[in-house]
Scaffold this motif. Structure first.
Motif, mmCIF file in Angstrom:
data_model
loop_
_atom_site.group_PDB
_atom_site.id
_atom_site.type_symbol
_atom_site.label_atom_id
_atom_site.label_comp_id
_atom_site.label_asym_id
_atom_site.label_seq_id
_atom_site.Cartn_x
_atom_site.Cartn_y
_atom_site.Cartn_z
ATOM 1 N N UNK A 174 0.837 -1.199 0.000
ATOM 2 C CA UNK A 174 0.000 0.000 0.000
ATOM 3 C C UNK A 174 0.873 1.251 0.000
ATOM 4 N N UNK A 175 0.324 2.341 -0.561
ATOM 5 C CA UNK A 175 1.083 3.578 -0.677
ATOM 6 C C UNK A 175 0.245 4.759 -0.190
ATOM 7 N N UNK A 176 0.948 5.795 0.223
ATOM 8 C CA UNK A 176 0.334 7.073 0.559
ATOM 9 C C UNK A 176 0.702 8.066 -0.525
ATOM 10 N N UNK A 177 -0.292 8.683 -1.143
ATOM 11 C CA UNK A 177 -0.073 9.669 -2.187
ATOM 12 C C UNK A 177 -0.477 11.033 -1.649
ATOM 13 N N UNK A 178 0.480 11.951 -1.577
ATOM 14 C CA UNK A 178 0.244 13.269 -0.995
ATOM 15 C C UNK A 178 0.130 14.311 -2.105
ATOM 16 N N UNK A 179 -1.028 14.937 -2.159
ATOM 17 C CA UNK A 179 -1.318 15.956 -3.169
ATOM 18 C C UNK A 179 -1.034 17.347 -2.602
ATOM 19 N N UNK A 180 -0.746 18.279 -3.464
ATOM 20 C CA UNK A 180 -0.506 19.660 -3.043
ATOM 21 C C UNK A 180 -1.399 20.590 -3.853
ATOM 22 N N UNK A 181 -1.558 21.812 -3.352
ATOM 23 C CA UNK A 181 -2.377 22.799 -4.045
ATOM 24 C C UNK A 181 -1.913 24.187 -3.671
ATOM 25 N N UNK A 182 -1.729 25.026 -4.678
ATOM 26 C CA UNK A 182 -1.166 26.356 -4.489
ATOM 27 C C UNK A 182 -1.965 27.193 -3.494
ATOM 28 N N UNK A 183 -3.292 27.191 -3.640
ATOM 29 C CA UNK A 183 -4.145 27.979 -2.751
ATOM 30 C C UNK A 183 -5.568 27.449 -2.854
ATOM 31 N N UNK A 184 -6.447 27.972 -2.042
ATOM 32 C CA UNK A 184 -7.872 27.663 -2.003
ATOM 33 C C UNK A 184 -8.137 26.336 -1.300
ATOM 34 N N UNK A 185 -8.928 26.392 -0.235
ATOM 35 C CA UNK A 185 -9.697 27.537 0.262
ATOM 36 C C UNK A 185 -8.910 28.467 1.190
ATOM 37 N N UNK A 186 -7.680 28.107 1.529
ATOM 38 C CA UNK A 186 -6.842 28.984 2.349
ATOM 39 C C UNK A 186 -6.104 29.957 1.425
ATOM 40 N N UNK A 187 -6.079 31.233 1.793
ATOM 41 C CA UNK A 187 -5.560 32.231 0.858
ATOM 42 C C UNK A 187 -4.298 32.949 1.354
ATOM 43 N N UNK A 199 7.003 16.734 -1.277
ATOM 44 C CA UNK A 199 8.185 15.869 -1.421
ATOM 45 C C UNK A 199 8.959 15.771 -0.118
ATOM 46 N N UNK A 200 9.100 16.887 0.587
ATOM 47 C CA UNK A 200 9.844 16.877 1.848
ATOM 48 C C UNK A 200 9.176 15.961 2.865
ATOM 49 N N UNK A 201 7.860 16.032 2.952
ATOM 50 C CA UNK A 201 7.150 15.161 3.886
ATOM 51 C C UNK A 201 7.258 13.698 3.452
ATOM 52 N N UNK A 202 7.117 13.440 2.159
ATOM 53 C CA UNK A 202 7.211 12.065 1.670
ATOM 54 C C UNK A 202 8.596 11.488 1.905
ATOM 55 N N UNK A 203 9.615 12.305 1.690
ATOM 56 C CA UNK A 203 10.984 11.846 1.879
ATOM 57 C C UNK A 203 11.221 11.420 3.322
ATOM 58 N N UNK A 204 10.656 12.176 4.256
ATOM 59 C CA UNK A 204 10.831 11.856 5.667
ATOM 60 C C UNK A 204 10.038 10.616 6.058
ATOM 61 N N UNK A 205 8.885 10.421 5.433
ATOM 62 C CA UNK A 205 8.028 9.290 5.798
ATOM 63 C C UNK A 205 8.615 7.956 5.365
ATOM 64 N N UNK A 206 9.111 7.881 4.129
ATOM 65 C CA UNK A 206 9.657 6.616 3.648
ATOM 66 C C UNK A 206 9.210 6.296 2.243
ATOM 67 N N UNK A 207 9.610 5.135 1.720
ATOM 68 C CA UNK A 207 9.409 4.810 0.306
ATOM 69 C C UNK A 207 7.961 4.584 -0.099
ATOM 70 N N UNK A 208 7.070 4.361 0.850
ATOM 71 C CA UNK A 208 5.664 4.167 0.504
ATOM 72 C C UNK A 208 4.936 5.485 0.275
ATOM 73 N N UNK A 209 5.581 6.599 0.505
ATOM 74 C CA UNK A 209 4.958 7.918 0.345
ATOM 75 C C UNK A 209 5.418 8.538 -0.971
ATOM 76 N N UNK A 210 4.471 8.936 -1.794
ATOM 77 C CA UNK A 210 4.762 9.531 -3.092
ATOM 78 C C UNK A 210 3.955 10.816 -3.270
ATOM 79 N N UNK A 211 4.376 11.620 -4.242
ATOM 80 C CA UNK A 211 3.736 12.905 -4.515
ATOM 81 C C UNK A 211 2.739 12.764 -5.658
ATOM 82 N N UNK A 212 1.596 13.430 -5.515
ATOM 83 C CA UNK A 212 0.607 13.514 -6.581
ATOM 84 C C UNK A 212 0.734 14.877 -7.265
ATOM 85 N N UNK A 213 0.788 14.867 -8.586
ATOM 86 C CA UNK A 213 0.799 16.109 -9.367
ATOM 87 C C UNK A 213 -0.584 16.305 -9.969
ATOM 88 N N UNK A 214 -1.340 17.256 -9.426
ATOM 89 C CA UNK A 214 -2.600 17.665 -10.028
ATOM 90 C C UNK A 214 -2.282 18.786 -10.998
#
Length: 386
Positions: A174-187, A199-214
């Motif tokens: 199983x994997x954790x995919x972490x998405x990011x977003x420039x803004x909204x709803x926080x401004x 990426x920084x958070x995924x790197x610290x977590x380990x190899x099962x953590x990857x980045x999502x590009x929306x």
């Protein structure tokens, strides 16, 4: 294998995951627009998704969103998918549609709210266990609107703590995919605003953590293909959320606003050997004014066309031009591939797969649109929050 045969093989093996929520009602900030024949349950969403796969041949998985797709028996839902030639894909969490999350979820200053959010994420992993899903997809609306509203660094600490607990719950494969977003709803600040933070958070977590590009989550002019190339190089690109944007996170059909950008992204995927890897190619779109199933079919086709063009880039000629410092020549190699009409090639590929060469026409002739309008009468249509 000839070069053309290799291109065809790659296109035949491509897989695009469709999102359950795209089959339901959606709209703008002002109005959710209802359409006839919209699914009333997760099972009916899967029935529609099966039609997309039937006519494209490359959409075998469906992402779920919890609680929008909550059911009593997830194993039974997985069996329903299998009976229709599908599998259940990423499980998407929801930490943004509860009054408790007004000031954040996993980054909230109140420990009780953070506990509520983390418990939901752990529930999503339980659902993954029941459905056989590989990926847990996380997007957080957390952030602040005003300077001084909260401690920026403390919010990152809270985020890291929550992610670590959920990461520790992941099972084998199983994997954790972490998405990011420039803004909204926080401004003012967003707690996961860019690929570097994710990426920084995924790197610290380990190899099962990857980045999502929306593809809709960037500032205007951002070179998304550079991000893709870098994450592939580091082995941390987990998935795409494909959509298209004119201004911000518009969630329009992929390739609608800038098909050349989609081609450039897919070239970096091909260049970085991401096409045959474990990168998940998912759609994340809302079809507010257009018919939903044809829009999803067209979106899958747009991804296929961009991929086909990327596969046709003469990489040897490109490398030669780059080595010769031939700026215009190198650019011309890319443009030659982009300007190629790949529709005849994709028609051949579909025919070789035993499919109708015209997915849009085949769906229109199938009678499914008329069938669901006639049969899906009564009940509550699925949509945002439903």
């Amino acid at each position: 294998m000839t070069e053309l045969a290799a291109v065809k093989a790659a296109l035949k093996s491509q897989a695009v995951e469709t999102p359950s929520w795209a089959y339901g009602n959606s709209g703008t900030r002002f109005k959710v627009f209802a359409q006839q024949g919209v699914p009333r349950s997760p099972r009916e969403k899967l029935d529609d998704a099966a039609k997309v796969h039937e006519f494209t041949g490359v959409a075998p998985t469906v992402a779920l969103h919890i609680p929008w797709d909550r059911v009593d028996d997830y194993a039974a839902l997985a069996r329903h998918a299998e009976e229709r030639g599908l599998r259940l894909g990423a499980i998407n969490s929801n930490t943004f549609q509860d009054d408790a999350y007004r000031l954040g979820s996993v980054c909230h200053p109140d420990a009780g709210v953070r506990r509520k959010a983390v418990d939901h994420l752990l529930e999503c992993v339980d659902i993954m266990d029941a459905t056989g899903s590989r990926d847990l997809k996380l997007w957080f609306a957390d952030g602040t609107n005003y300077p001084g509203q909260d401690d920026i660094r403390a919010r990152q600490d809270r985020l890291a703590e929550a992610l670590a607990e959920v990461y520790g719950r992941l099972g084998e494969g199983q994997r954790m995919l972490l998405e990011y977003k420039l803004f909204e709803p926080a401004f003012y600040t967003t707690d996961v605003p860019d690929w570097g933070t994710a990426y920084a958070h995924c790197l610290k977590l380990g190899p099962k953590a990857r980045v999502v590009v929306d593809t809709g989550h960037h500032a205007p002019g951002t070179n998304i293909e550079f991000i893709v190339a870098t994450l592939l190089r580091e082995g941390r690109l987990g998935a795409f959320d494909f959509n298209s944007r004119f201004y911000a996170d518009d969630d329009l059909m992929v390739g609608a606003a800038d098909p050349f950008q989609l081609f450039r992204i897919m070239y970096e995927v091909v260049r970085g050997d991401g096409l045959g890897s474990d990168v998940a190619f998912m759609l994340d779109q809302c079809h507010n004014i257009e018919a939903k199933i044809p829009a999803i079919i067209r979106s899958v086709m747009n991804v296929q066309e961009a991929t086909a063009k990327a596969l046709l880039v003469d990489r040897s000629a490109l490398a030669d031009a780059q080595a010769a410092r031939d700026v215009l020549g190198a650019n011309a190699v890319l443009m030659d591939a982009y300007n190629t009409d790949v529709r005849p090639l994709l028609r051949e590929v579909r025919e070789e797969m035993g499919l109708d060469p015209d997915p849009m026409g085949a769906y229109a002739r199938s009678g499914w649109a008329e069938k669901i309008v006639a049969e899906r009468v009564g009940g509550e249509q699925a949509g945002w929050g439903a």
